[in-house]
Write a protein that holds these residues in place. Sequence first.
Motif, PDB file in Angstrom:
ATOM      1  N   PHE A   1       0.825  -1.206   0.000  1.00 18.13           N
ATOM      2  CA  PHE A   1       0.000   0.000   0.000  1.00 18.13           C
ATOM      3  C   PHE A   1       0.862   1.261   0.000  1.00 18.13           C
ATOM      4  N   ALA A   2       1.919   1.232   0.791  1.00 19.86           N
ATOM      5  CA  ALA A   2       2.792   2.407   0.855  1.00 19.86           C
ATOM      6  C   ALA A   2       3.461   2.656  -0.491  1.00 19.86           C
ATOM      7  N   LEU A   3       3.973   1.596  -1.113  1.00 20.99           N
ATOM      8  CA  LEU A   3       4.592   1.751  -2.431  1.00 20.99           C
ATOM      9  C   LEU A   3       3.563   2.157  -3.481  1.00 20.99           C
ATOM     10  N   TYR A   4       2.333   1.668  -3.342  1.00 30.06           N
ATOM     11  CA  TYR A   4       1.256   2.068  -4.250  1.00 30.06           C
ATOM     12  C   TYR A   4       0.992   3.567  -4.148  1.00 30.06           C
ATOM     13  N   GLN A   5       0.972   4.099  -2.926  1.00 31.30           N
ATOM     14  CA  GLN A   5       0.749   5.537  -2.760  1.00 31.30           C
ATOM     15  C   GLN A   5       1.904   6.349  -3.331  1.00 31.30           C
ATOM     16  N   LEU A   6       3.130   5.856  -3.152  1.00 29.74           N
ATOM     17  CA  LEU A   6       4.286   6.572  -3.678  1.00 29.74           C
ATOM     18  C   LEU A   6       4.297   6.567  -5.208  1.00 29.74           C
ATOM     19  N   THR A   7       3.932   5.443  -5.821  1.00 33.60           N
ATOM     20  CA  THR A   7       3.881   5.404  -7.285  1.00 33.60           C
ATOM     21  C   THR A   7       2.724   6.246  -7.812  1.00 33.60           C
ATOM     22  N   THR A   8       1.645   6.341  -7.030  1.00 39.75           N
ATOM     23  CA  THR A   8       0.552   7.231  -7.421  1.00 39.75           C
ATOM     24  C   THR A   8       1.032   8.677  -7.422  1.00 39.75           C
TER      25      THR A   8
END
Length: 296
Positions: free
Chosen positions: A174-181
């Motif tokens: 989830f954290a990496l998903y937010q950063l890529t977003t």
Amino acid sequence: MATPPTLTAALPGDRPLRGIGFMLAAGLLFVLLDTGVKLLGQDYSPIQVVWARYAGHMLVLGGYLAWLGWPRCRKLMHTESLLGQVLRGLLLFGASTFAYLALRDLPLLQVYVVNFSAPLLVTLLAIPLLKERVTLARGAAVVVGFIGVIIAVGPVDWRAQPAALLPFGMTLCFALYQLTTRRFGRHDHPLTSLFYAGLAGALVSSAVVPLFWTPIALGDLPLFLMVGLLGAVSQLALILAMRCAPASLVSPFLYTQIVWASLFGYLVFGDVPLLQVYLGAVLIIGAGIFLATRRT
């Protein structure tokens, strides 16, 4: 399941009350979704349930895009970084898979409390990945939040209960998903990001689900359909909240998930959380709100 979004500034034309309403709805919808997932996970593979979630996501969104018509649909499909959007989708799929595996064996509230630490991890990972600076105050908030995670999880024999590790894999994704977003989806239309996130998950889960398939009982079909529908509607409610008001205003309202997770965990599954879970949650949520509402 969702974590509070990262900070954004207020814009002209914001409608804060509507944004808060959409965020409150998103919090309830995500918990309803995960309650359905936990129920199905008792009899079906989590991979099959993930597939239902993303298949429903694409059916609902695909129907809406078809209603918009090809010219608008084609415009919405344009993205500044196709590979970046695909990476976002794969990370969200990974988070969903870890979450559904965890929900099969762990109480709803325990999974949610660990998931609330994702903004803390975003703050840390943004330093090496996005070259962002973290002030002493924000760094202290991260430390306090992770102390809350330790309190909430409590002493665990990881060898006897390996499932307790699964929420941490979910939180990392989830954290990496937010950063890529933040990195790749910043200038794309919200529906564009929603489409590619759902498409990646639908394609991957469809490719592997035959290996895990169990025939669906007729009585479980409505629950599968509900999971698919809620998968799309919950994400849409989150996006609408972010379009109506800045994240610093609406993101704290997503923490109402802890109320719903406690309620549904008790009513549906008979889970009675320990006091330490709530104490840890207070520290995690406090740190998350601090990070969401302060720039320095």
